[in-house]
Scaffold this motif. Sequence first.
Motif, PDB file in Angstrom:
ATOM      1  N   MET A  87       0.745  -1.346  -0.002  1.00 19.99           N
ATOM      2  CA  MET A  87       0.142  -0.017  -0.076  1.00 19.99           C
ATOM      3  C   MET A  87       1.003   1.439   0.004  1.00 19.99           C
ATOM      4  SD  MET A  87      -3.038  -0.843  -0.487  1.00 19.99           S
ATOM      5  CE  MET A  87      -3.909   0.895  -0.389  1.00 19.99           C
ATOM      6  N   ALA A  88       1.947   1.181   0.651  1.00 25.97           N
ATOM      7  CA  ALA A  88       2.814   2.430   0.878  1.00 25.97           C
ATOM      8  C   ALA A  88       3.435   2.595  -0.405  1.00 25.97           C
ATOM      9  CB  ALA A  88       3.802   2.078   1.991  1.00 25.97           C
ATOM     10  N   MET A  89       3.669   1.552  -1.051  1.00 24.02           N
ATOM     11  CA  MET A  89       4.399   1.639  -2.530  1.00 24.02           C
ATOM     12  C   MET A  89       3.586   2.351  -3.572  1.00 24.02           C
ATOM     13  SD  MET A  89       7.618   1.047  -1.946  1.00 24.02           S
ATOM     14  CE  MET A  89       8.246   1.201  -3.505  1.00 24.02           C
ATOM     15  N   VAL A  90       2.257   1.672  -3.376  1.00 25.19           N
ATOM     16  CA  VAL A  90       1.217   2.323  -4.448  1.00 25.19           C
ATOM     17  C   VAL A  90       1.151   3.728  -4.050  1.00 25.19           C
ATOM     18  CG1 VAL A  90      -1.037   2.301  -4.892  1.00 25.19           C
ATOM     19  CG2 VAL A  90       0.062   0.180  -4.551  1.00 25.19           C
ATOM     20  N   GLY A  91       1.159   3.959  -2.687  1.00 25.76           N
ATOM     21  CA  GLY A  91       0.770   5.537  -2.360  1.00 25.76           C
ATOM     22  C   GLY A  91       2.125   6.400  -2.903  1.00 25.76           C
ATOM     23  N   LEU A  92       3.266   5.730  -2.862  1.00 29.16           N
ATOM     24  CA  LEU A  92       4.524   6.408  -3.018  1.00 29.16           C
ATOM     25  C   LEU A  92       4.463   6.852  -4.767  1.00 29.16           C
ATOM     26  CD1 LEU A  92       7.414   7.583  -2.252  1.00 29.16           C
ATOM     27  CD2 LEU A  92       8.292   5.334  -3.198  1.00 29.16           C
ATOM     28  N   VAL A  93       4.102   5.751  -5.335  1.00 30.39           N
ATOM     29  CA  VAL A  93       3.918   6.066  -6.930  1.00 30.39           C
ATOM     30  C   VAL A  93       2.884   6.804  -7.283  1.00 30.39           C
ATOM     31  CG1 VAL A  93       3.476   4.802  -9.095  1.00 30.39           C
ATOM     32  CG2 VAL A  93       4.888   3.588  -7.521  1.00 30.39           C
TER      33      VAL A  93
END
Lengths: 488, 349
Positions: free
Chosen positions: A40-46
Amino acid sequence: MPDTDSAIDAVAGPSPVDRAPVQGESLWQDAWRRLEKNRMAMVGLVVTIVMSLSAVLAEVISPFDPAVQQRWIGALPPWSRTLSLRNEIRVTKGERPLELEVPQACADVLGDGREHELAFEVQEETVSRVRVVAAGAAIEALHLAVPGSIPTRPDEIVVREGEFFRDAATGARFAFTELAKGGSLPAALGVREGRYVVPLERVGRDAGGAYRVGITFAGDGAVARIVRGSGGAPPDSISLMPAEIADVTLDGERLTHLHILGTDQEGRDSLSRLIFGGRISLLVGVTATLVSLVIGVLYGAIAGYVGGRADNVMMRIVDILYGMPYLFVVILMMVAFGRSIWILFIALGALQWLTMARIVRGQVLSLREKEFVDAAITCGTRGAQILTRHLIPNVLGVVVVYMTLTVPAVILQESFLAFLGLTVEWDGRPLESWGALVNYGREALGGGGEFWWLLLWPSIAMSITLFSLNFLGDGLRDAFDPQQRGRM
Amino acid sequence: MSDASPTSTSPPGAAPLLRARDLKVHFPIERGVLFKRRIGSVRAVDGISFDVAPGETLGLVGESGCGKSTTARAIIRLVQPTAGSVEFQGVDLATLSSDDMREARQDLQMIFQDPYASLNPRMTVLNIVAEPLRNFGLARGGALLERVCELLELVGLSATWRNRYPHEFSGGQRQRIGVARALALDPSMILCDEPVSALDVSVQAQVVNLLQDLQARLCLTYLFIAHDLAVVRHISDRVAVMYLGRIVEIAPSAEIYAAPRHPYTVALLSAIPIPDPALQRARRRIALHGEIPSPTKEYAGCRFADRCPARIARCAVEDPPFVEYTPGHFAACWVTGPDGLPEGAMDAR
């Protein structure tokens, strides 16, 4: 006993300096490794990166100028095609001609040898001028169709003199002006079924062999049509002098650009507005956060490190500022100092640093009791360096997490202000953030909800961004402090 | 009334490297938010005196909270002494300005208790060990790198690990980094504040051996703090026993273990486990009763009186003097005599 130097000389083998060092993994790298595993955090980052890029590159990626109002294409639903008004032809009134570039689709149609009608509707009480530049020799006639009420008196069509009307091939000067003056314009142009038709042999050629026709209209509702004959190149550009253009059609069909997300009631492209609105929202969010970062970290670190009475006084000041109703303060500031975006940065940043200062102070308070600070003092590190070298780097993890969570908070606050109508201005132009777009959308929604997209897009964009930043912030918190997972 | 001037075991005539006299550290207890009233104080260190001779190791033992660490921190001025003097190389550290103290610390370094907290987790080993050198401008560039590598090898770490971070090392390795940092300025004295308490027993010995080895090679003087008499025995030339802010007994290492004079020392020694189950079962442990009394209290008599199995009436009312019984062996106790504690005194209760 040997002294230090000889003891060191006793170390055998090649100089240890020469051996390649093993690269360690810093806590930052360690945190990144953990963050990478958090989907989720990586999606958020992207998403955050994409949003940031779109904000930075707004001019490049936005298909239209978000500020140009074209009422005749107002309130188009998503996936509408509109006139072939290209962005580069945006010019304010009275400066230079608006260029209407004929799109390829239009050119292809015009080149098919049949007769077509390219119509410009000119809606303006004042004088408007249509200039048609056509390359090649294929234009048969230029029809000036004047619906009903307009040129009731032919001498209202004033053709101005200029190089347009010189036939470069023959050198003969073709002066509409003279014709107009002579009052025989209808005859010269030929009136056919209520339209003025300019015969091609009357159209002047310029040095490049292109036909140029200049006609000045007086009155409103005039329509210019180009009718092409067989073969040859289509008109490659048509320019209109400052006057509002209502519509451009080719055989009754609009020459279109795609408005993916539709347009608003002023005919501004929704997608472009969204991209530029995101720029304002993110700019405000990031800048206010940076303001709060600088003030908060320094203030908090100093209060925590100095401690004692200074800490007490500094934190009481924070408490007092906390007690102030921020909305009231922001509104007062905007009233007093104008709606500059700087005021907004200062007002929101000045509010956010309070929490940052408290967090940093708390961290520093606990960190300065750590033995590595004692160790630093013992080995001669001075106060300021202890702060910058030992305390602040150890606080940064928490600060980064809090920053990531502050940006959405500020965006939301700014949106709230914008929703209340407290938008800021830049160079006299209103800067419309997502909050302002939501407000606009809400107003446009009215009772029937027929312009739903005006509310939907900014709401979705804002939600996605806020979700992303919050997921990223949560992920960072877990990454920096795995023991804290699930708490806080 | 205390004698307060114990001589060291150093050869006669040699000036002690460190002389603490009547050192006190009191922490105020305050109440009130804006206008603070002082309502009492914690007497963490309450008037202790000792000498440390060049090249020797003075062990300082005592249970948690007795003021051992505060003593070390007061010497190096991480806390400000309330009263008393600390002469180091003839200069009173207690009255130095903070700038002068900074200079003085070049010769007086400290190793800390918790190897996990004493290294900045954001710095590489190289930067940690280089920090003191940079602070005093002693080396830069290639020379700095070379010196750091030398120091790392000196404490038994590979110089190739210099770019790693503290969290990538074990406790023992981290403590070695702390030792390297303390050695960087080439000090003459190192205060070791329970340097092995946080380590595994197997690693403790390695670090103690390293410290002994370094002492021999670099002519170091240690003040070695521990709460564990067994560790101190291994490394110390002399041992001082602290109880509640006071030193109750000071003696050469061999003597204090063979012939302790203070009941508290006797009790502490009886708590050392013996690595022989038969012997361990056979011997009698002296269990002290009661909690450590509060260091905020003021005492008329001996601080240990409440818990002392050998106490007599006088103990509660009069502070025992610090008396030298045999050369270099001091104790503060009314009960102990020229021949040590009377037979059966520890059973008195």
